[in-house]
Design an enzyme around this catalytic site. Structure first.
Site, PDB file in Angstrom:
ATOM      1  N   CYS A   2     125.351 126.950 131.179  1.00 54.02           N
ATOM      2  CA  CYS A   2     124.510 128.076 131.594  1.00 54.02           C
ATOM      3  C   CYS A   2     123.448 127.543 132.550  1.00 54.02           C
ATOM      4  O   CYS A   2     123.349 126.353 132.787  1.00 54.02           O
ATOM      5  CB  CYS A   2     123.814 128.668 130.372  1.00 54.02           C
ATOM      6  SG  CYS A   2     124.930 129.093 129.058  1.00 54.02           S
ATOM      7  N   ARG A  27     126.555 128.322 137.558  1.00 58.44           N
ATOM      8  CA  ARG A  27     126.626 127.678 136.236  1.00 58.44           C
ATOM      9  C   ARG A  27     127.004 128.668 135.143  1.00 58.44           C
ATOM     10  O   ARG A  27     127.199 128.315 133.994  1.00 58.44           O
ATOM     11  CB  ARG A  27     125.283 127.033 135.877  1.00 58.44           C
ATOM     12  CG  ARG A  27     124.841 125.897 136.784  1.00 58.44           C
ATOM     13  CD  ARG A  27     123.520 125.330 136.318  1.00 58.44           C
ATOM     14  NE  ARG A  27     123.636 124.796 134.980  1.00 58.44           N
ATOM     15  CZ  ARG A  27     124.057 123.552 134.706  1.00 58.44           C
ATOM     16  NH1 ARG A  27     124.410 122.754 135.702  1.00 58.44           N
ATOM     17  NH2 ARG A  27     124.159 123.115 133.480  1.00 58.44           N
ATOM     18  N   TRP A  74     126.815 131.499 130.436  1.00 56.74           N
ATOM     19  CA  TRP A  74     128.260 131.322 130.381  1.00 56.74           C
ATOM     20  C   TRP A  74     128.563 131.303 128.893  1.00 56.74           C
ATOM     21  O   TRP A  74     128.349 130.289 128.222  1.00 56.74           O
ATOM     22  CB  TRP A  74     128.686 130.022 131.061  1.00 56.74           C
ATOM     23  CG  TRP A  74     130.160 129.825 131.002  1.00 56.74           C
ATOM     24  CD1 TRP A  74     130.857 129.123 130.072  1.00 56.74           C
ATOM     25  CD2 TRP A  74     131.139 130.373 131.882  1.00 56.74           C
ATOM     26  NE1 TRP A  74     132.199 129.189 130.310  1.00 56.74           N
ATOM     27  CE2 TRP A  74     132.410 129.960 131.417  1.00 56.74           C
ATOM     28  CE3 TRP A  74     131.085 131.174 132.995  1.00 56.74           C
ATOM     29  CZ2 TRP A  74     133.593 130.320 132.042  1.00 56.74           C
ATOM     30  CZ3 TRP A  74     132.269 131.521 133.627  1.00 56.74           C
ATOM     31  CH2 TRP A  74     133.498 131.099 133.150  1.00 56.74           C
ATOM     32  N   ASN A 100     121.323 126.025 126.760  1.00 60.58           N
ATOM     33  CA  ASN A 100     122.597 125.660 127.395  1.00 60.58           C
ATOM     34  C   ASN A 100     123.210 124.578 126.522  1.00 60.58           C
ATOM     35  O   ASN A 100     122.594 123.549 126.285  1.00 60.58           O
ATOM     36  CB  ASN A 100     122.350 125.124 128.814  1.00 60.58           C
ATOM     37  CG  ASN A 100     123.639 124.603 129.430  1.00 60.58           C
ATOM     38  OD1 ASN A 100     124.721 125.029 129.041  1.00 60.58           O
ATOM     39  ND2 ASN A 100     123.524 123.672 130.356  1.00 60.58           N
ATOM     40  N   GLY A 101     124.410 124.843 125.994  1.00 61.22           N
ATOM     41  CA  GLY A 101     125.091 123.843 125.157  1.00 61.22           C
ATOM     42  C   GLY A 101     125.756 124.515 123.970  1.00 61.22           C
ATOM     43  O   GLY A 101     125.949 125.727 123.942  1.00 61.22           O
ATOM     44  N   GLU A 477     152.339 119.271 137.145  1.00 65.41           N
ATOM     45  CA  GLU A 477     150.939 119.594 137.460  1.00 65.41           C
ATOM     46  C   GLU A 477     150.469 118.814 138.685  1.00 65.41           C
ATOM     47  O   GLU A 477     149.786 119.363 139.555  1.00 65.41           O
ATOM     48  CB  GLU A 477     150.057 119.323 136.246  1.00 65.41           C
ATOM     49  CG  GLU A 477     148.570 119.543 136.470  1.00 65.41           C
ATOM     50  CD  GLU A 477     148.203 120.957 136.926  1.00 65.41           C
ATOM     51  OE1 GLU A 477     149.046 121.866 136.857  1.00 65.41           O
ATOM     52  OE2 GLU A 477     147.067 121.126 137.398  1.00 65.41           O
ATOM     53  N   LYS A 481     149.061 120.686 142.027  1.00 68.56           N
ATOM     54  CA  LYS A 481     147.732 120.388 142.601  1.00 68.56           C
ATOM     55  C   LYS A 481     147.863 120.100 144.082  1.00 68.56           C
ATOM     56  O   LYS A 481     147.110 120.600 144.907  1.00 68.56           O
ATOM     57  CB  LYS A 481     147.111 119.167 141.887  1.00 68.56           C
ATOM     58  CG  LYS A 481     146.512 119.495 140.548  1.00 68.56           C
ATOM     59  CD  LYS A 481     145.171 120.154 140.698  1.00 68.56           C
ATOM     60  CE  LYS A 481     144.906 121.469 140.063  1.00 68.56           C
ATOM     61  NZ  LYS A 481     145.835 122.309 139.447  1.00 68.56           N
ATOM     62  N   GLU A 484     148.859 123.330 146.029  1.00 62.28           N
ATOM     63  CA  GLU A 484     147.795 124.354 146.038  1.00 62.28           C
ATOM     64  C   GLU A 484     146.738 124.080 147.107  1.00 62.28           C
ATOM     65  O   GLU A 484     146.271 124.993 147.754  1.00 62.28           O
ATOM     66  CB  GLU A 484     147.068 124.360 144.681  1.00 62.28           C
ATOM     67  CG  GLU A 484     147.756 125.104 143.573  1.00 62.28           C
ATOM     68  CD  GLU A 484     146.962 125.016 142.265  1.00 62.28           C
ATOM     69  OE1 GLU A 484     146.643 123.896 141.828  1.00 62.28           O
ATOM     70  OE2 GLU A 484     146.671 126.072 141.704  1.00 62.28           O
ATOM     71  N   HIS A 500     170.602 113.884 139.599  1.00 64.35           N
ATOM     72  CA  HIS A 500     171.443 115.098 139.592  1.00 64.35           C
ATOM     73  C   HIS A 500     171.084 116.003 140.763  1.00 64.35           C
ATOM     74  O   HIS A 500     171.053 117.222 140.627  1.00 64.35           O
ATOM     75  CB  HIS A 500     171.274 115.825 138.248  1.00 64.35           C
ATOM     76  CG  HIS A 500     171.680 114.990 137.081  1.00 64.35           C
ATOM     77  ND1 HIS A 500     172.986 114.799 136.713  1.00 64.35           N
ATOM     78  CD2 HIS A 500     170.927 114.223 136.263  1.00 64.35           C
ATOM     79  CE1 HIS A 500     173.034 113.979 135.676  1.00 64.35           C
ATOM     80  NE2 HIS A 500     171.804 113.610 135.384  1.00 64.35           N
ATOM     81  N   LYS A 597     141.484 132.641 142.119  1.00 65.98           N
ATOM     82  CA  LYS A 597     141.161 131.933 140.877  1.00 65.98           C
ATOM     83  C   LYS A 597     141.851 132.609 139.697  1.00 65.98           C
ATOM     84  O   LYS A 597     142.251 131.966 138.749  1.00 65.98           O
ATOM     85  CB  LYS A 597     139.639 131.922 140.666  1.00 65.98           C
ATOM     86  CG  LYS A 597     139.199 131.094 139.468  1.00 65.98           C
ATOM     87  CD  LYS A 597     139.613 129.653 139.613  1.00 65.98           C
ATOM     88  CE  LYS A 597     139.433 128.840 138.365  1.00 65.98           C
ATOM     89  NZ  LYS A 597     140.206 127.569 138.425  1.00 65.98           N
TER      90      LYS A 597
HETATM   91  C1  BG6 Z   1     146.136 130.898 139.415  1.00 67.34           C
HETATM   92  C2  BG6 Z   1     145.080 129.826 139.519  1.00 67.34           C
HETATM   93  O1  BG6 Z   1     145.750 131.982 140.167  1.00 67.34           O
HETATM   94  O2  BG6 Z   1     146.335 131.290 138.078  1.00 67.34           O
HETATM   95  C3  BG6 Z   1     145.560 128.637 138.746  1.00 67.34           C
HETATM   96  O3  BG6 Z   1     144.853 129.483 140.875  1.00 67.34           O
HETATM   97  C4  BG6 Z   1     145.817 129.034 137.303  1.00 67.34           C
HETATM   98  O4  BG6 Z   1     144.583 127.597 138.802  1.00 67.34           O
HETATM   99  C5  BG6 Z   1     146.751 130.253 137.206  1.00 67.34           C
HETATM  100  O5  BG6 Z   1     146.411 127.961 136.629  1.00 67.34           O
HETATM  101  C6  BG6 Z   1     146.721 130.814 135.791  1.00 67.34           C
HETATM  102  O6  BG6 Z   1     145.412 131.273 135.577  1.00 67.34           O
HETATM  103  P1  BG6 Z   1     144.866 131.441 134.087  1.00 67.34           P
HETATM  104  O7  BG6 Z   1     143.468 131.965 134.260  1.00 67.34           O
HETATM  105  O8  BG6 Z   1     145.761 132.396 133.370  1.00 67.34           O
HETATM  106  O9  BG6 Z   1     144.884 130.082 133.459  1.00 67.34           O
END
Ligand code: BG6
Length: 602
Positions: A2, A27, A74, A100-101, A477, A481, A484, A500, A597
């Site tokens: 937070c 935050r 948060w 915060n914590g 993953e 990364k 993306e 294969h 996001k």
């Molecule tokens: C995508 C994000 O839109 O959704 C990814 O860019 C994320 O980072 C994926 O893994 C799933 O999102 P969430 O919020 O369901 O974990």
């Protein structure tokens, strides 16, 4: 995490506080509140939602007084609403504070205080602190003494801003495992979670350390040790960051800051869940059919969860992308099914739809979520929070490793309940698990060579990431990364799959990133590395074994770690490699093109 901002001086406190809260919104931003003090006592205004609308809705800029504290939340305990927004007060209303914590032992303290007649208004862990100080005040010489004695009973992480109506000339700020920094002005003083909150007024800062508190007046500040009350001399630092840099704590992008926050985030995920895991594992053990559903990075976490459940607890779990599950699972769901949704935002449309299908079919629904109060937490019967704090970068990093942290805790407890691991073996694993934040810290502090490696690979057009067993998801993953944020095509696959088909794609110089921890699959991985090299591939091996120094073109040295914990530790260099490649290719890693996001549409 937070945002906290406090002020005492000649200005109207509310003006400084509102501006400071806006600077701290990254935050946390699900609710906010302000307390100011003048000759009449304390004035509190708070509500759910972001700062901007709250300023007019609550009239935050009309609050009287030249001392005060503000908080942008948060949520960790208690959904985001007015009652749970900070500040929180004691019964008398004379003590107000923001936090915060995470207070680990708040439930027992709340019970003890209730028995002494205290009444609670919110569901938060924070409110307990105000009542604890009130209780101690009954038998203390003065407020500071009561505050110290109360705070010494807390377990967990807390940065606090505290104001007492009986002391109109001061404010108190406490730091324990959550950041707090003082801003020193002329005839005025500030305190905040982060320097952006007061940078426009002063660049003179005093950073508190864990177990310290500050008494702030208009003209002075005193720092003392929480344990003993003895004064501490602290250096005054000159902050030379721009405001933009300060919001990222000096990192060039939120994503890099969030990668480096992972040791703290993993600790908070452990703090925030340790009491809840036994009961949730008990629940999971009851179901013969367990399904993980998720999307994107969370889907990779679900895959790790499957490996952990199967290897540690002998528990079978199916993993489906939510976008498939929601259309294909209706005939396999029933009252004996448990669906575990993993979603950091708690708002991903496909994941929510999968959860609602499960509910309609009478299955039990669990969610592992980062955003408190998000839709997934309202659909789920049981929710566990990852406590990673807000993740601003679109590409998931700390929310991924905290999802893995929660899944590892669940798998270990399941193994105990199902008797699938000997107690001493389990104890050894749990001890190693508690050391994971330090292992991640050590990987982060040795990540220097990755920028140089990225430089040598920045013009490549195809990457392959290979792993085996629990690190197949790590390969997926790592590839995601890279795709993306650098926009380079990458494929993650199980190393056994190479021959294969994908091997046909390998030619001179094509990078193959091999996740190769020592252990029972090490030799298999080495032969996959050799078969890749035989086709001219440029192999980057992540390993704790020196054996690869000759075989691989580049060896990213990793600390030895239990196989079950490798996904958390081994993903970190892959995050950093992707980050540097994105920056080298001129991209903004925080806002990659075409992505969001949280995908709240199908
Ligand atoms: C995508 C994000 O839109 O959704 C990814 O860019 C994320 O980072 C994926 O893994 C799933 O999102 P969430 O919020 O369901 O974990």
């Amino acid at each position: 995490m937070c945002g906290i901002i406090g002020y005492i001086g000649g200005r109207r406190a509310c003006e400084v506080i509102v501006k400071g809260l806006k600077r701290l919104e990254y935050r946390g931003y699900d609710s906010a509140g302000v307390v100011t003090g003048d000759g009449e006592g304390l004035h509190i205004r708070k509500g759910a939602g972001r700062i901007d609308p709250l300023v007019s809705e609550l009239g935050l800029l009309n609050m009287p007084g030249n001392r005060g504290i503000g908080h942008t939340r948060w949520a960790t305990h208690g959904v985001p609403n007015e009652i749970n927004a900070h500040p929180h007060t004691d019964c008398s209303g004379k003590i107000a504070l923001v936090h915060n914590g995470i207070i680990e032992n708040y439930l027992e303290l709340r019970e003890e205080l209730r028995k002494k007649g205290h009444t609670f208004k919110s569901d938060t862990d924070t409110e307990v602190i105000a009542h604890l100080i009130e209780e101690e005040l009954k038998s203390s010489r003065n407020f500071e003494d009561a505050m110290r004695r109360a705070l010494l009973r807390l377990k967990g992480s807390f940065a606090l801003g505290i104001v007492y109506a009986g002391e109109p000339d001061r404010l108190y700020f406490v730091r324990n495992e959550s950041p707090l920094v003082l801003g020193l002005g002329t005839g005025e003083n500030f305190a905040a979670s982060d320097v952006p909150a007061f940078l426009e007024y002063t660049r003179k800062a005093v950073f508190l350390d864990d177990g310290e508190y500050a008494v702030l007046t208009r003209e002075s500040y005193t720092v003392k040790k929480l344990k003993t009350g003895e004064k501490v001399e602290k250096p005054v630092q000159e902050i030379d960051w721009t405001l933009d840099m300060a919001e990222k704590s000096g990192y060039p992008h939120f994503m890099l800051k969030e990668i480096y926050e992972q040791p703290r985030a993993i600790k908070d995920a452990i703090h925030g869940n340790s009491d809840l895991i036994p009961a949730v594992a008990e629940e999971i053990a009851k179901y013969s059919k367990v399904f993980f559903v998720a999307m994107g990075t969370s889907y990779h976490a679900a895959l790790v969860g499957k490996y952990l459940f199967q290897r540690l607890a002998g528990k079978i779990a199916l993993v489906e992308e939510a976008s498939e599950f929601r259309y294909e699972a209706e005939n396999i769901l029933d009252g004996d099914s448990l669906v575990i949704a993993i979603t950091q935002s708690g708002e991903t449309a496909d994941t929510l739809a999968a959860m609602k299908l499960a509910k309609r079919k009478g299955a039990k629904v669990m969610a592992i979520v980062n955003v408190v109060g998000s839709m997934a937490t309202r659909v789920a019967d049981i929710t566990l929070y990852t406590h990673a704090g807000p993740e601003i970068g679109v590409a998931a990093t700390k929310t991924y490793t905290t999802q893995l942290t929660v899944l590892t805790m669940l798998a270990m407890e399941l193994a105990r309940k199902l008797g699938r691991m000997r107690e001493e073996e389990l104890k050894t694993l749990e001890d190693e698990f508690m050391n994971v934040p330090q292992l991640v810290e050590s990987v982060l502090s040795h990540a220097g060579g990755l920028e140089e490696l990225a430089e040598s690979l920045k013009d490549q057009r195809d990457f392959f990431y290979i792993g085996r067993g629990i690190n197949v998801p790590t390969a997926l993953e790592g590839a995601l990364k890279l795709k993306e944020i650098s926009y380079i095509h990458a494929e993650g696959l199980s190393a056994g799959e190479l021959k294969h088909g994908p091997l046909a794609l390998l030619e001179e110089g094509v990078p193959v990133v091999a996740i190769t921890p020592s252990g029972r699959l090490f030799d298999k991985m080495v032969s996959n590395i050799e078969e890749s090299k035989a086709r001219g591939a440029m192999v980057v091996a992540l390993s704790d074994s020196d054996e690869l120094r000759e075989t691989a073109d580049v060896l990213v040295e990793m600390p030895p770690v239990n196989e079950a914990l490798t996904p958390i530790v081994y993903v970190v260099p892959l995050q950093i490699l992707a980050y540097h490649l994105a920056v080298l290719r001129g991209n903004d890693p925080d806002k990659p093109r075409n992505l969001a996001k949280s995908v709240t549409v199908e």
